[in-house]
Design an enzyme around this catalytic site. Structure first.
Site, mmCIF file in Angstrom:
data_model
loop_
_atom_site.group_PDB
_atom_site.id
_atom_site.type_symbol
_atom_site.label_atom_id
_atom_site.label_comp_id
_atom_site.label_asym_id
_atom_site.label_seq_id
_atom_site.Cartn_x
_atom_site.Cartn_y
_atom_site.Cartn_z
ATOM 1 N N PRO A 121 7.040 -23.784 -22.690
ATOM 2 C CA PRO A 121 8.089 -24.703 -22.221
ATOM 3 C C PRO A 121 9.243 -24.794 -23.208
ATOM 4 O O PRO A 121 9.032 -24.929 -24.419
ATOM 5 C CB PRO A 121 7.347 -26.032 -22.103
ATOM 6 C CG PRO A 121 5.952 -25.627 -21.753
ATOM 7 C CD PRO A 121 5.700 -24.370 -22.538
ATOM 8 N N CYS A 122 10.465 -24.702 -22.663
ATOM 9 C CA CYS A 122 11.628 -24.465 -23.511
ATOM 10 C C CYS A 122 12.615 -25.619 -23.554
ATOM 11 O O CYS A 122 13.692 -25.483 -24.117
ATOM 12 C CB CYS A 122 12.359 -23.212 -23.027
ATOM 13 S SG CYS A 122 12.951 -23.328 -21.311
ATOM 14 N N GLN A 123 12.311 -26.786 -22.966
ATOM 15 C CA GLN A 123 13.305 -27.843 -22.863
ATOM 16 C C GLN A 123 13.881 -28.230 -24.218
ATOM 17 O O GLN A 123 15.061 -28.543 -24.338
ATOM 18 C CB GLN A 123 12.705 -29.087 -22.201
ATOM 19 C CG GLN A 123 12.408 -28.916 -20.725
ATOM 20 C CD GLN A 123 10.969 -28.460 -20.491
ATOM 21 O OE1 GLN A 123 10.381 -27.781 -21.324
ATOM 22 N NE2 GLN A 123 10.410 -28.832 -19.361
ATOM 23 N N ASN A 183 11.944 -17.210 -23.235
ATOM 24 C CA ASN A 183 12.435 -18.526 -23.609
ATOM 25 C C ASN A 183 13.952 -18.552 -23.437
ATOM 26 O O ASN A 183 14.551 -17.565 -22.988
ATOM 27 C CB ASN A 183 12.040 -18.870 -25.048
ATOM 28 C CG ASN A 183 11.654 -20.331 -25.195
ATOM 29 O OD1 ASN A 183 12.485 -21.207 -24.996
ATOM 30 N ND2 ASN A 183 10.400 -20.591 -25.549
#
Length: 311
Positions: free
Chosen positions: A76-78, A115
């Site tokens: 997860p790249c938030q 990513n």
């Protein structure tokens, strides 16, 4: 190409899995922790799917048991995103380390980690790169704009690809060979199927335009979807004024712009669907990377033997 067994970590609703499967890779297992996305994934794939928290150290054992030749996935790249928290010390950022833990445990011949481009500037990512090199992987890093890779959408993503014993940059020529000279527009991809010439996307501020033509690539599909706000009065760069000829895209249209096929089955709340679609890797972008890796494997494969650590 010989059979390449693939495990997808952080699979979401399946964009990466479907892209690699379409290119002839054998996806044998997928992992994620978000049930709404996993419910969609299970409806579209027949292989093993695990609702699994990758923070749990038992994940490495499960991945290792599949003896994969290739591990794919996008932690997860938030927290690396310009639209996110930009907090590279958070738990989400730490999931990159968990991805590397699984690679170290399973010792695949190849891996593909996806990513946002900003990730490569962060200390946690740089540390992961150093660790992967220490495990014997040559690394090939690529920031790709999906609109040059068969997707009608400006969407930049970072792909870090590893191969045991390879030279750094080993995939560069295979990627460059298939990049388009021009970005793909929505009209080029859909023809007239969208039944509109203009669409609206809420700008991050009203100093930017909100109306766009289908003769351009779409802007990045976000994980949220908003209607045309009554407060938007127009922008000098809008090709047309707000009116009947301008609309937003539906949830399913957003999935098609992410290059999911019409046969792909989605279910769930609108909020969850927008999130899983917006966070997905476009299928044809995954196909693009998979095709480059497939060519490399076909031309450079030598027999690989994992060195198992004595228990």
């Amino acid at each position: 190409m010989r059979e390449i067994k693939v495990v997808d970590l952080f699979c979401g609703c399946g964009g990466m899995s479907l892209g690699f499967q379409n290119m002839g890779f054998d996806v044998v297992a997928a992992f994620d922790h978000w049930k709404p996305a996993l419910d969609v994934y299970r409806d579209n794939f027949e292989h093993n799917v695990f609702e699994c928290d990758l923070y749990d150290s038992s994940a490495e054992t499960i991945v290792q048991d599949f003896n994969p030749d290739l591990i794919i996935g996008g932690p997860p790249c938030q927290d690396f995103s310009s639209a996110g928290l930009s907090n590279h010390s958070s738990d989400r950022a730490w999931l990159i380390n968990r991805y590397v833990d699984c690679v170290e445990a399973a010792q695949p011949e190849y891996f593909v980690m996806e990513n946002v481009p900003r990730a490569r500037l962060r200390p946690v990512f740089k540390a992961a790169v150093s660790r992967l090199r220490s495990l014997g992987y040559g690394l090939s890093s690529h920031v790709l704009d999906a609109s040059y890779c068969g997707v009608p959408q400006h969407r930049k993503r970072l792909f870090l690809v590893g191969a045991v014993g390879a030279e750094d940059g080993f995939l560069e020529s295979y990627v460059a060979e298939h990049l388009s000279d021009t970005p793909m527009s929505l009209r080029e991809y859909f023809g007239g199927a969208l039944d509109t010439d203009y669409y609206f996307r809420v700008p991050t501020n009203y100093g930017r335009r909100g109306v766009f033509s289908v003769d351009e690539p779409s802007l990045t599909i976000r994980a949220v979807d908003r209607p045309i706000p009554p407060g938007y009065t127009g922008h000098p760069e809008d090709p047309v004024a707000i009116g009947p000829q301008v609309r937003t895209f539906t949830v399913l249209e957003r999935s098609y712009i992410q290059t999911f096929p019409h046969s792909f089955k989605f279910k769930g709340t609108k909020t969850n669907l927008n999130m899983m679609i917006g966070n997905a890797v476009p299928v044809k972008l995954a196909e693009f990377v998979a095709n480059a890796l497939k060519q490399y494997i076909n031309e450079n494969h030598i027999e690989y033997v994992r060195i198992k650590t004595a228990s």
